[in-house]
Enzyme design. Structure first.
Site, PDB file in Angstrom:
ATOM      1  N   ASP A  13       0.775  -1.300  -0.142  1.00 42.67           N
ATOM      2  CA  ASP A  13      -0.032  -0.309  -0.021  1.00 42.67           C
ATOM      3  C   ASP A  13       1.100   1.322  -0.023  1.00 42.67           C
ATOM      4  OD1 ASP A  13      -2.211  -1.659   0.123  1.00 42.67           O
ATOM      5  OD2 ASP A  13      -2.172  -1.804   2.266  1.00 42.67           O
ATOM      6  N   GLU A  14       2.163   1.266  -0.577  1.00 44.51           N
ATOM      7  CA  GLU A  14       3.052   2.346  -0.715  1.00 44.51           C
ATOM      8  C   GLU A  14       2.395   3.368  -1.760  1.00 44.51           C
ATOM      9  OE1 GLU A  14       4.037  -0.539  -0.949  1.00 44.51           O
ATOM     10  OE2 GLU A  14       5.240  -1.399   0.510  1.00 44.51           O
ATOM     11  N   ALA A  15       1.375   3.045  -2.616  1.00 45.15           N
ATOM     12  CA  ALA A  15       0.862   3.709  -3.666  1.00 45.15           C
ATOM     13  C   ALA A  15       1.544   3.617  -4.881  1.00 45.15           C
ATOM     14  CB  ALA A  15       1.071   5.337  -3.335  1.00 45.15           C
ATOM     15  N   LYS A  16       2.069   2.169  -5.054  1.00 45.69           N
ATOM     16  CA  LYS A  16       2.371   1.720  -6.277  1.00 45.69           C
ATOM     17  C   LYS A  16       1.495   2.038  -7.564  1.00 45.69           C
ATOM     18  CE  LYS A  16       2.340  -2.267  -4.148  1.00 45.69           C
ATOM     19  NZ  LYS A  16       2.060  -1.867  -2.725  1.00 45.69           N
ATOM     20  N   LYS A  18      -0.644   4.447  -8.066  1.00 46.57           N
ATOM     21  CA  LYS A  18      -0.446   5.774  -8.539  1.00 46.57           C
ATOM     22  C   LYS A  18       0.659   5.937  -9.441  1.00 46.57           C
ATOM     23  CE  LYS A  18       0.632  10.224  -7.239  1.00 46.57           C
ATOM     24  NZ  LYS A  18       0.597  11.507  -6.360  1.00 46.57           N
ATOM     25  N   GLY A  40      -4.370  -4.608  -3.784  1.00 43.61           N
ATOM     26  CA  GLY A  40      -5.513  -3.336  -4.163  1.00 43.61           C
ATOM     27  C   GLY A  40      -4.563  -2.244  -4.493  1.00 43.61           C
ATOM     28  N   HIS A  41      -4.790  -1.740  -5.885  1.00 43.72           N
ATOM     29  CA  HIS A  41      -3.841  -0.521  -6.233  1.00 43.72           C
ATOM     30  C   HIS A  41      -5.002   0.323  -6.681  1.00 43.72           C
ATOM     31  CE1 HIS A  41      -0.264  -3.175  -7.159  1.00 43.72           C
ATOM     32  NE2 HIS A  41      -0.595  -3.358  -5.963  1.00 43.72           N
ATOM     33  N   GLN A 229       2.151  -6.015  -3.270  1.00 42.53           N
ATOM     34  CA  GLN A 229       2.578  -6.129  -1.923  1.00 42.53           C
ATOM     35  C   GLN A 229       3.842  -5.415  -1.572  1.00 42.53           C
ATOM     36  OE1 GLN A 229       1.624  -9.457  -3.314  1.00 42.53           O
ATOM     37  NE2 GLN A 229      -0.164  -8.468  -2.973  1.00 42.53           N
ATOM     38  N   GLY A 307     -10.379  -3.190   3.551  1.00 39.18           N
ATOM     39  CA  GLY A 307     -11.083  -1.911   4.341  1.00 39.18           C
ATOM     40  C   GLY A 307     -10.652  -2.155   5.681  1.00 39.18           C
ATOM     41  N   MET A 336       3.028  10.369   0.149  1.00 34.61           N
ATOM     42  CA  MET A 336       2.382  10.890   1.425  1.00 34.61           C
ATOM     43  C   MET A 336       3.006  12.144   2.149  1.00 34.61           C
ATOM     44  SD  MET A 336       0.171   8.146   0.721  1.00 34.61           S
ATOM     45  CE  MET A 336      -1.039   7.741   2.073  1.00 34.61           C
ATOM     46  N   MET A 337       3.913  13.074   1.662  1.00 31.43           N
ATOM     47  CA  MET A 337       4.344  13.834   2.055  1.00 31.43           C
ATOM     48  C   MET A 337       3.320  14.652   2.798  1.00 31.43           C
ATOM     49  SD  MET A 337       7.908  13.766   2.472  1.00 31.43           S
ATOM     50  CE  MET A 337       8.191  15.104   2.549  1.00 31.43           C
ATOM     51  N   SER A 418       5.527  12.546  -3.474  1.00 37.81           N
ATOM     52  CA  SER A 418       4.060  12.626  -3.793  1.00 37.81           C
ATOM     53  C   SER A 418       3.400  13.505  -2.710  1.00 37.81           C
ATOM     54  CB  SER A 418       3.606  11.191  -3.830  1.00 37.81           C
ATOM     55  OG  SER A 418       2.209  11.322  -3.958  1.00 37.81           O
ATOM     56  N   GLY A 420      -0.077  13.792  -2.682  1.00 35.68           N
ATOM     57  CA  GLY A 420      -1.455  13.725  -2.557  1.00 35.68           C
ATOM     58  C   GLY A 420      -1.921  12.561  -3.723  1.00 35.68           C
TER      59      GLY A 420
HETATM   60  P1  GDP Z   1      -0.782   0.448  -3.542  1.00 34.61           P
HETATM   61  O1  GDP Z   1      -1.424  -0.841  -3.182  1.00 34.61           O
HETATM   62  O2  GDP Z   1       0.478   0.257  -3.371  1.00 34.61           O
HETATM   63  O3  GDP Z   1      -1.227   0.757  -4.825  1.00 34.61           O
HETATM   64  O4  GDP Z   1      -1.576   1.397  -2.469  1.00 34.61           O
HETATM   65  P2  GDP Z   1      -2.978   1.682  -2.315  1.00 34.61           P
HETATM   66  O5  GDP Z   1      -3.773   2.005  -3.377  1.00 34.61           O
HETATM   67  O6  GDP Z   1      -3.665   0.483  -1.499  1.00 34.61           O
HETATM   68  O7  GDP Z   1      -2.843   2.752  -1.069  1.00 34.61           O
HETATM   69  C1  GDP Z   1      -2.335   3.987  -1.313  1.00 34.61           C
HETATM   70  C2  GDP Z   1      -3.407   4.934  -1.122  1.00 34.61           C
HETATM   71  O8  GDP Z   1      -2.846   6.243  -1.010  1.00 34.61           O
HETATM   72  C3  GDP Z   1      -4.319   5.293  -2.048  1.00 34.61           C
HETATM   73  O9  GDP Z   1      -5.750   5.519  -1.719  1.00 34.61           O
HETATM   74  C4  GDP Z   1      -3.908   6.569  -3.101  1.00 34.61           C
HETATM   75  O10 GDP Z   1      -4.959   7.091  -3.822  1.00 34.61           O
HETATM   76  C5  GDP Z   1      -3.380   7.231  -1.642  1.00 34.61           C
HETATM   77  N1  GDP Z   1      -2.307   8.029  -2.301  1.00 34.61           N
HETATM   78  C6  GDP Z   1      -1.387   7.978  -3.190  1.00 34.61           C
HETATM   79  N2  GDP Z   1      -0.555   8.735  -2.966  1.00 34.61           N
HETATM   80  C7  GDP Z   1      -0.812   9.687  -2.165  1.00 34.61           C
HETATM   81  C8  GDP Z   1      -0.063  10.789  -1.486  1.00 34.61           C
HETATM   82  O11 GDP Z   1       0.915  11.399  -1.818  1.00 34.61           O
HETATM   83  N3  GDP Z   1      -0.756  11.350  -0.221  1.00 34.61           N
HETATM   84  C9  GDP Z   1      -1.907  11.021   0.266  1.00 34.61           C
HETATM   85  N4  GDP Z   1      -2.751  11.493   1.205  1.00 34.61           N
HETATM   86  N5  GDP Z   1      -2.444   9.770  -0.725  1.00 34.61           N
HETATM   87  C10 GDP Z   1      -1.923   9.164  -1.452  1.00 34.61           C
HETATM   88  P1  IMO Z   2      -0.627  -4.204  -2.195  1.00 28.83           P
HETATM   89  O1  IMO Z   2      -0.395  -4.763  -3.685  1.00 28.83           O
HETATM   90  C1  IMO Z   2      -0.821  -4.613   2.334  1.00 28.83           C
HETATM   91  C2  IMO Z   2      -0.636  -8.720   3.663  1.00 28.83           C
HETATM   92  C3  IMO Z   2      -2.027  -9.148   4.476  1.00 28.83           C
HETATM   93  C4  IMO Z   2      -1.622 -10.108   5.412  1.00 28.83           C
HETATM   94  C5  IMO Z   2      -0.241 -10.787   4.656  1.00 28.83           C
HETATM   95  C6  IMO Z   2      -0.736 -12.108   3.939  1.00 28.83           C
HETATM   96  O2  IMO Z   2      -2.155  -3.624  -2.298  1.00 28.83           O
HETATM   97  O3  IMO Z   2      -0.015  -3.365  -1.657  1.00 28.83           O
HETATM   98  P2  IMO Z   2      -2.148 -12.656   1.833  1.00 28.83           P
HETATM   99  O4  IMO Z   2      -3.722 -12.479   1.666  1.00 28.83           O
HETATM  100  O5  IMO Z   2      -1.191 -12.148   0.930  1.00 28.83           O
HETATM  101  O6  IMO Z   2      -1.871 -14.293   2.274  1.00 28.83           O
HETATM  102  O7  IMO Z   2      -1.926 -12.026   3.294  1.00 28.83           O
HETATM  103  O8  IMO Z   2       0.027  -9.926   3.628  1.00 28.83           O
HETATM  104  N1  IMO Z   2      -1.142  -8.038   2.246  1.00 28.83           N
HETATM  105  C7  IMO Z   2      -0.913  -6.887   1.798  1.00 28.83           C
HETATM  106  N2  IMO Z   2      -0.865  -5.858   2.637  1.00 28.83           N
HETATM  107  N3  IMO Z   2      -1.071  -4.339   0.810  1.00 28.83           N
HETATM  108  C8  IMO Z   2      -1.201  -5.651   0.082  1.00 28.83           C
HETATM  109  O9  IMO Z   2      -1.110  -5.468  -1.130  1.00 28.83           O
HETATM  110  C9  IMO Z   2      -1.112  -6.726   0.601  1.00 28.83           C
HETATM  111  N4  IMO Z   2      -1.496  -7.931   0.084  1.00 28.83           N
HETATM  112  C10 IMO Z   2      -1.242  -8.924   1.212  1.00 28.83           C
HETATM  113  O10 IMO Z   2      -2.732  -8.105   4.972  1.00 28.83           O
HETATM  114  O11 IMO Z   2      -0.955  -9.496   6.547  1.00 28.83           O
HETATM  115 MG    MG Z   3      -2.887  -1.582  -1.846  1.00 25.74          MG
END
Ligand code: GDP
Ligand code: IMO
Ligand code: MG
Length: 441
Positions: A13-16, A18, A40-41, A229, A307, A336-337, A418, A420
């Site tokens: 969830d590092e915002a890959k 985006k 979940g991207h 991940q 969620g 997320m700066m 980034s 936002g």
């Molecule tokens: P991913 O799984 O690495 O693609 O990341 P996620 O989509 O799960 O989570 C990143 C969240 O941060 C998303 O809701 C993005 O819309 C949001 N986001 C991305 N870059 C920024 C940023 O620089 N600031 C803020 N506030 N939100 C961001």
């Molecule tokens: P993105 O691509 C954050 C975490 C789960 C759990 C562990 C194992 O959006 O960054 P799994 O269902 O893969 O066997 O769960 O890994 N996890 C993630 N956490 N972002 C993800 O994907 C994740 N995919 C799995 O929460 O701790």
């Molecule tokens: Mg994600």
């Protein structure tokens, strides 16, 4: 100059999503190569927000070909739902997406097993998976006897093969205590026609992504690899056993995609300016206090797939230095700066204290990591919003000092900042010219 990778350096969830969406127009192919619907991207494009699970984040750009390669595990029911959800929004996956015939299928029994075993404690804590059947599917892939791949959907003996595995899996899951109502969902008479319906829907999108990508690399086309991940969740190098079941650090790119290392020129390591984690496992810099709650609220830190509230903490330079080295990162993207702009005081973890000793090595055992105490450096908050900043020159000095300290500690220059979720809220620093990456409107 052909392959660039976007890799998460923390726990996902590092915002890959985006970044991949933003960079995709400069590439011919976007390649997902591991993980599955546990990912979940999020892509924010103007007023539209897209949440992608299997589908590569280049899908919004019609001239970009999107590849789901052998290392990805695919739940066809959710993939079809994703495709159907995008169609009314004008996104045509049939035209510009291909799924590897070699990719493995997440079958209903994998999901039933994941749910059944998710609460199981390992080392005093449950892993807290996403319940998407990921671990059971990868285990069957390695075990081979019960595995089903995309190509199996297209073979004449499909129904027979699925019937046999469904019968075997019913017995195995019954012995694990899966309730009879749930076993009905994996009964041969349910799954055989389900698989036939998948074949009908997806057959035109199944092909040999490996051959196509090798040809593309040899023809000097540009490939963008999209990690899922984060590297701390890597099955071999992460915080085992609190990890996912694939190689989610840089080491997984070649194995999952079928593209050899010689085609990979740049690795963009994505990290948040703080840390988050979903699910169980050690988290040295976790903040279980009001500051952690504040970061969760400001960053809207709730899982894109499940969620669940994300656990929040300070930036851990010990962990990110480890994963950046492991992944061959050439530039950092610091996301997320804008969130940190609201905090009075910031901390960065520069070392751990383990059993009375100061260490900067990332320990390999979860119990050791649990015993690690963070050694922090405190940095004054800059307290000026950065959401509207569009160039490094306009960044508050305090924010730049924070960025520079992270560069020093991790040992890699920052190429992207980034501020936002929006595409426009992205700053490509001078260093990014080395990457030859340009922002898009
Ligand atoms: P991913 O799984 O690495 O693609 O990341 P996620 O989509 O799960 O989570 C990143 C969240 O941060 C998303 O809701 C993005 O819309 C949001 N986001 C991305 N870059 C920024 C940023 O620089 N600031 C803020 N506030 N939100 C961001
Ligand atoms: P993105 O691509 C954050 C975490 C789960 C759990 C562990 C194992 O959006 O960054 P799994 O269902 O893969 O066997 O769960 O890994 N996890 C993630 N956490 N972002 C993800 O994907 C994740 N995919 C799995 O929460 O701790
Ligand atoms: Mg994600």
């Amino acid at each position: 100059m052909s392959g660039t990778c976007v890799i998460g350096l923390q726990w996902g969830d590092e915002a890959k999503g985006k970044l991949v969406d933003l960079l995709a127009p400069q590439f011919d192919y976007v390649v997902r190569y591991q993980g599955g619907a546990n990912a979940g991207h999020t892509v924010v494009a103007g007023s539209e927000t897209y949440k992608l699970h299997h589908i590569p984040s280049g899908i919004l750009h019609p001239h970009v070909k999107n590849m789901i390669t052998p290392g990805v595990v695919i739940n066809p029911t959710t993939l079809i739902a994703e495709i159907d959800g995008l169609a009314p929004r004008g996104v045509n996956c049939a035209e510009n997406m291909l799924i590897s015939e070699r990719a493995h299928l997440v079958m209903p029994w994998h999901i039933a097993e994941d749910r059944q075993t998710n609460a199981t404690e390992v080392r005093g804590e449950s892993i807290g998976t996403t319940n998407r059947g990921i671990g059971p599917c990868y285990r069957d892939k390695v075990g081979r006897t019960h595995a089903i791949r995309m190509t199996d959907l297209l073979q004449p003996e499909r129904d027979e093969r699925i019937r046999t595995v469904a019968e075997q899996k019913t017995k195995i899951l019954r012995s694990l205590g899966v309730p009879e109502e749930e076993l009905q969902q994996i009964a041969p008479d349910v799954v055989v026609p389900l698989a036939a319906s998948w074949a009908k829907r997806l057959s035109a999108m199944i092909g040999d992504t490996t051959e196509i990508l090798l040809d593309a690399a040899e023809a000097d086309k540009k490939l963008l690899f999209e990690g899922a991940q984060g590297a701390l969740l890597d099955i071999d190098h992460g915080t085992y056993p609190f990890v996912t079941s694939s190689n989610s650090s840089g080491v997984g790119i070649c194995a999952g995609s079928g593209i050899p290392p010689k085609w990979i020129d740049h690795v963009l390591g994505v990290c948040k300016a703080y840390s988050t984690r979903v699910g169980g496992g050690p988290f040295v810099t976790e903040l279980e206090d009001a500051v952690g709650d504040q970061i969760r609220k400001l960053g809207n830190e709730y899982g894109t797939t499940t969620g669940r509230p994300r656990r929040c903490g300070w930036f851990d330079a010990v962990a990110v230095r480890y994963t950046a080295r492991l992944s061959g990162v050439t530039r950092l993207a610091l996301m997320m700066m804008d969130v940190l702009a609201h905090l009075d005081e910031l901390k960065v973890c520069v070392a751990y204290e383990l059993d009375g000793q100061r260490i900067t090595r990332f320990p390999g055992h979860a119990d050791q990591l649990r015993r690690c105490k963070p050694i922090y450096e405190t940095i004054e908050g800059w307290k000026e919003p950065v959401d509207d900043v569009r160039s490094v020159d306009d960044f508050p000095e305090g924010a730049l000092a924070y960025v520079r300290r992270i560069e020093e500690l991790v040992g890699v220059p920052v190429g992207v900042l980034s501020v936002g979720p929006d595409r426009a809220q992205t700053i490509f620093t001078d260093a990014s010219s080395v990457l030859k990456l340009q922002p898009v409107a």
